[in-house]
Design a protein around this motif. Structure first.
Motif, short mmCIF file in Angstrom:
data_model
loop_
_atom_site.label_atom_id
_atom_site.label_comp_id
_atom_site.label_asym_id
_atom_site.label_seq_id
_atom_site.Cartn_x
_atom_site.Cartn_y
_atom_site.Cartn_z
N LYS A 137 97.22 82.77 22.72
CA LYS A 137 95.83 83.25 22.80
C LYS A 137 94.86 82.21 22.25
N GLY A 138 93.69 82.14 22.84
CA GLY A 138 92.68 81.21 22.36
C GLY A 138 91.91 81.80 21.18
N GLY A 139 91.34 80.92 20.40
CA GLY A 139 90.41 81.35 19.34
C GLY A 139 91.03 82.06 18.16
N VAL A 140 92.36 82.00 18.01
CA VAL A 140 93.01 82.76 16.93
C VAL A 140 93.17 81.95 15.63
N GLY A 141 92.84 80.65 15.70
CA GLY A 141 92.91 79.85 14.46
C GLY A 141 93.93 78.71 14.50
N LYS A 142 94.43 78.35 15.66
CA LYS A 142 95.45 77.28 15.75
C LYS A 142 94.91 75.97 15.17
N THR A 143 93.72 75.59 15.62
CA THR A 143 93.18 74.30 15.19
C THR A 143 92.86 74.32 13.70
N THR A 144 92.30 75.43 13.25
CA THR A 144 91.99 75.56 11.81
C THR A 144 93.27 75.37 11.00
N ILE A 145 94.34 76.02 11.43
CA ILE A 145 95.60 75.94 10.68
C ILE A 145 96.21 74.54 10.80
N LEU A 166 97.13 68.42 21.19
CA LEU A 166 97.73 68.63 22.51
C LEU A 166 97.02 69.75 23.27
N ASP A 167 95.84 70.11 22.81
CA ASP A 167 95.00 71.00 23.62
C ASP A 167 94.23 70.04 24.53
N LEU A 168 94.92 69.62 25.60
CA LEU A 168 94.48 68.43 26.35
C LEU A 168 93.16 68.65 27.09
N LEU A 302 99.61 85.37 10.22
CA LEU A 302 98.67 86.41 10.64
C LEU A 302 97.29 85.97 10.19
N ASN A 303 96.42 85.66 11.14
CA ASN A 303 95.06 85.24 10.78
C ASN A 303 94.14 86.45 10.88
N ARG A 304 93.08 86.40 10.11
CA ARG A 304 92.13 87.53 10.01
C ARG A 304 92.90 88.80 9.65
N ALA A 305 93.83 88.65 8.68
CA ALA A 305 94.79 89.71 8.38
C ALA A 305 94.16 90.94 7.76
N ILE A 328 96.14 85.08 6.42
CA ILE A 328 94.84 84.47 6.09
C ILE A 328 93.75 85.52 6.32
N VAL A 329 92.86 85.65 5.36
CA VAL A 329 91.80 86.66 5.50
C VAL A 329 90.70 86.16 6.43
N SER A 330 89.90 87.09 6.92
CA SER A 330 88.68 86.71 7.65
C SER A 330 87.66 86.24 6.63
N SER A 331 87.02 85.14 6.92
CA SER A 331 86.06 84.63 5.93
C SER A 331 85.02 83.77 6.63
N LEU A 332 83.76 84.07 6.33
CA LEU A 332 82.69 83.27 6.93
C LEU A 332 82.79 81.81 6.53
N ASP A 333 83.36 81.56 5.35
CA ASP A 333 83.49 80.17 4.87
C ASP A 333 84.33 79.34 5.84
N ILE A 334 85.33 80.01 6.46
CA ILE A 334 86.22 79.27 7.36
C ILE A 334 85.44 78.82 8.60
N ALA A 335 84.68 79.78 9.15
CA ALA A 335 83.87 79.44 10.33
C ALA A 335 82.82 78.39 9.97
N ALA A 336 82.24 78.53 8.78
CA ALA A 336 81.21 77.56 8.35
C ALA A 336 81.82 76.18 8.18
N ALA A 337 83.06 76.14 7.66
CA ALA A 337 83.73 74.84 7.45
C ALA A 337 83.98 74.17 8.80
N THR A 338 84.38 74.96 9.80
CA THR A 338 84.58 74.38 11.14
C THR A 338 83.26 73.80 11.64
N ASN A 339 82.20 74.56 11.48
CA ASN A 339 80.90 74.10 11.98
C ASN A 339 80.43 72.84 11.24
N1 LIG Z 1 90.26 83.61 9.16
C1 LIG Z 1 89.14 83.25 9.75
N2 LIG Z 1 87.95 83.77 9.36
C2 LIG Z 1 86.79 83.40 9.95
N3 LIG Z 1 86.72 82.53 10.96
C3 LIG Z 1 87.87 81.99 11.40
C4 LIG Z 1 89.12 82.31 10.83
N4 LIG Z 1 90.08 81.60 11.48
C5 LIG Z 1 89.46 80.87 12.41
N5 LIG Z 1 88.13 81.11 12.37
C6 LIG Z 1 87.08 80.52 13.22
O1 LIG Z 1 87.34 80.91 14.56
C7 LIG Z 1 87.02 79.86 15.44
C8 LIG Z 1 88.25 79.56 16.30
O2 LIG Z 1 89.24 79.00 15.44
P1 LIG Z 1 90.16 77.81 15.95
O3 LIG Z 1 89.34 76.80 16.68
O4 LIG Z 1 90.95 77.37 14.80
O5 LIG Z 1 91.04 78.64 16.98
P2 LIG Z 1 92.01 78.09 18.13
O6 LIG Z 1 93.11 79.06 18.21
O7 LIG Z 1 92.33 76.68 17.88
O8 LIG Z 1 91.05 78.22 19.39
P3 LIG Z 1 91.29 77.54 20.85
O9 LIG Z 1 92.38 78.33 21.48
O10 LIG Z 1 89.96 77.73 21.52
O11 LIG Z 1 91.65 76.12 20.61
C9 LIG Z 1 86.57 78.68 14.59
O12 LIG Z 1 85.16 78.67 14.53
C10 LIG Z 1 87.14 78.99 13.21
O13 LIG Z 1 86.35 78.48 12.16
#
Ligand SMILES: Nc1ncnc2c1ncn2[C@@H]1O[C@H](COP(=O)(O)OP(=O)(O)OP(=O)(O)O)[C@@H](O)[C@H]1O
Ligand SMILES: [Mg+2]
Length: 392
Positions: A137-145, A166-168, A302-305, A328-339
Motif C-alpha cells: 500500500k502507498g503512503g503507509v510510511g515505507k520511506t519514513t521508516i 527502489l520506488d522507481l 504497525l504505523n499509526r498504531a 509507531i504512533v501517529s504524530s504531526l512531528d513525523i509529517a512535519a519532519a518529512t516536509n
Molecule cells: N506515524 C506517522 N504519523 C504522521 N505522519 C506520518 C506517519 N508515518 C508517515 N507519515 C507521513 O505520511 C506521509 C507518507 O509517508 P511515507 O512517504 O513514508 O509513506 P510511503 O509508504 O513511503 O508512501 P509511498 O507509497 O507514496 O512511497 C509522509 O508525509 C509522512 O511524513
C-alpha cells in the motif's frame, strides 16, 4: 549463500530456518539451474528430502562437472549405505539427516571452508545485510521508516550504509533527506554486464560519511528500463562493500521489487490499521511464503498504531498470523519532519519513532553492527547470525 532445493514449501521453510540469513529456496532442480546461472558466487546447494534419491544423486553428479566449486549436501529421511555410496560417487560433499540441524550447520561450514580455500584468503566474503522495507500500500510510511532506519544503523556504528530508492517511478528518499542527487539509478541502465562498485560509487549521493543514497530516477517513465537483472546486480554489488543495504520500495509487487525481495535478507513489512491495507498486506505475506522468505526474517511494523479505528495490534496479529514487532504512533512531528526534509531520528532523537526505529535497527542488525572487524569470514558471520537467530 546456501541454496535449498525441495518441491515442498514447508520443507524449504524448515531447512531455511536452520540456515544463515540470505539463504535461498527453490522448488525444483530446473529452478536451481536458473538460479545458479544468474548467481555465479553460490558455494553450496542443499538437496532436500522430498527430491528422490535418484534426482538428488543426479544433481550432485551434474554440479560436480558443471560447477565444481559448488558443494552439494544431501538432506535425507534415512541414510542407508547404498545411498551414501552413490552420493559419494556422485561427488556429494555430505549426506545428513534432514532434521539434524547441527549436522546441516557443520556441513554448510565445511562447504564454506572449502570454498574459501579454493578461492584463496582473498576470497573471504564481506558480510553485509540487505534489508527491504515493503508494503503493498502507498503512503503507509515505507520511506519514513527506510530513511530513519538507515540513519539508525549508522548511529549504532555501521560504517557503510547504502539506502537504495527502489520506488522507481515516484521515489522520494532524496527529498525526504533534503538531498539533490546529480545521478541516480538511471545512469546504470544498460550496464547489467559491466556493473562494478567503482561505477556504482559514481551514482551515489552522500548524506554523511557513513550513509550513501542511490536515488530513484527523476522521471517516472524511466522505471520500465530498469530491468530485474540490473536490480539484482546492483544489490549484489552494493552488498560486497556496504555493511547494510536498506531498500525503500514501491507500493506494488512489480518485477523490480520482487527481485529486490528475492535478494533481501530481512524484510520490514509496513501496515496501518485500515482494512484495505491489511487485506493487501495479507497477500504480501502469502507472497513472502512463495518467495521462501523465512518467518524469522520478516518484521512487521504497525504505523499509526494509535489510530482509533476499531482495529488494534492484537487483531492485526490475528489477521496476518505474525507478531507485530514495532509500533509507531501517529504524530504531526513525523509529517512535519518529512516536509522539512529532516528525518525525525536526527531532528528529534527522543521522539517515539526514533526509539522504535533504533530498537528495530538493533533487532535487524543482531551482532554485526558496531563490530570493529566488519570484514570477517562468511563462516564466522554465518555462525554469529545463526546464534542470534536462535536466541529469538
Ligand atoms: N506515524 C506517522 N504519523 C504522521 N505522519 C506520518 C506517519 N508515518 C508517515 N507519515 C507521513 O505520511 C506521509 C507518507 O509517508 P511515507 O512517504 O513514508 O509513506 P510511503 O509508504 O513511503 O508512501 P509511498 O507509497 O507514496 O512511497 C509522509 O508525509 C509522512 O511524513
Ligand atoms: Mg515512499
Amino acid at each position: 549463500m546456501p541454496v535449498v532445493v525441495d518441491p515442498d514449501p514447508m520443507v524449504v521453510e524448515t531447512l531455511l530456518a536452520a540456515m544463515p540469513a540470505g539463504a535461498h529456496g527453490v522448488e525444483s532442480v530446473d529452478r536451481l539451474n536458473a538460479w545458479l546461472n544468474s548467481h555465479s558466487d553460490e558455494y553450496v546447494v542443499l538437496l532436500g528430502p522430498t527430491l528422490t534419491d535418484g534426482e538428488a544423486v543426479l544433481t550432485c553428479e551434474t554440479l560436480r562437472t558443471n560447477a565444481p566449486t559448488i558443494s552439494t549436501i544431501l538432506a535425507r529421511e534415512s541414510l542407508d549405505g547404498e545411498l551414501l555410496a552413490a552420493a559419494m560417487r556422485a561427488g556429494a560433499r555430505d549426506v545428513v539427516h534432514h532434521s539434524d540441524a547441527a549436522s546441516i550447520t557443520e556441513a554448510l561450514n565445511r562447504a564454506y571452508e572449502l570454498y574459501v580455500a579454493l578461492r584463496g584468503p582473498a576470497g573471504a566474503i564481506h558480510m553485509s545485510k540487505v534489508i527491504a522495507v515493503f508494503s503493498p500500500k502507498g503512503g503507509v510510511g515505507k520511506t519514513t521508516i527506510s530513511v530513519n532506519l538507515a540513519l539508525a544503523l549508522t548511529e549504532k556504528g555501521a560504517r557503510r550504509v547504502c539506502l537504495v530508492d527502489l520506488d522507481l517511478a515516484f521515489g522520494d528518499v532524496a527529498i525526504t533527506m533534503q538531498l539533490f542527487p546529480t545521478h541516480s539509478i538511471e545512469q546504470a541502465i544498460g550496464s547489467e554486464d559491466a556493473l562494478d562498485i567503482e561505477m556504482l560509487d559514481q551514482l551515489l549521493t552522500r548524506h554523511q560519511d557513513s550513509l550513501m543514497v542511490l536515488a530513484a530516477p527523476p522521471h517516472p517513465d524511466t522505471r520500465e528500463r530498469v530491468t530485474p537483472l540490473l536490480v539484482s546486480r546492483i544489490i549484489r554489488t552494493l552488498r560486497e562493500t556496504f555493511d547494510y543495504v536498506v531498500i525503500d520500495t514501491a507500493p506494488a509487487f512489480d518485477e523490480q521489487v520482487l527481485t529486490a525481495l528475492d535478494e533481501t535478507d530481512e524484510v520490514v513489512l509496513v501496515t496501518t490499521l485500515d482494512v484495505p491495507t491489511l487485506k493487501n498486506v495479507k497477500v504480501a505475506v502469502e507472497t513472502f511464503d512463495a518467495l521462501h522468505i523465512a518467518r524469522d526474517n520478516r518484521h512487521l511494523v504497525l504505523n499509526r498504531a494509535d489510530d482509533e479505528v476499531g482495529i488494534n495490534a492484537d487483531k492485526v496479529e490475528g489477521i496476518l498470523g505474525m507478531p507485530v514487532d514495532a509500533q509507531i504512533v501517529s504524530s504531526l512531528d513525523i509529517a512535519a519532519a518529512t516536509n522539512a526534509g529532516s528525518p525525525v531520528i536526527v531532528s528529534d532523537p527522543e521522539h517515539q519513532l526514533s526509539a522504535v526505529i533504533r530498537q528495530l535497527a538493533t533487532d535487524l542488525a543482531g551482532e554485526m553492527v558496531g563490530g570493529t572487524d566488519q570484514l570477517t569470514t562468511q563462516s564466522e558471520a554465518e555462525a554469529k547470525s545463526r546464534r542470534s537467530r536462535r536466541r529469538k
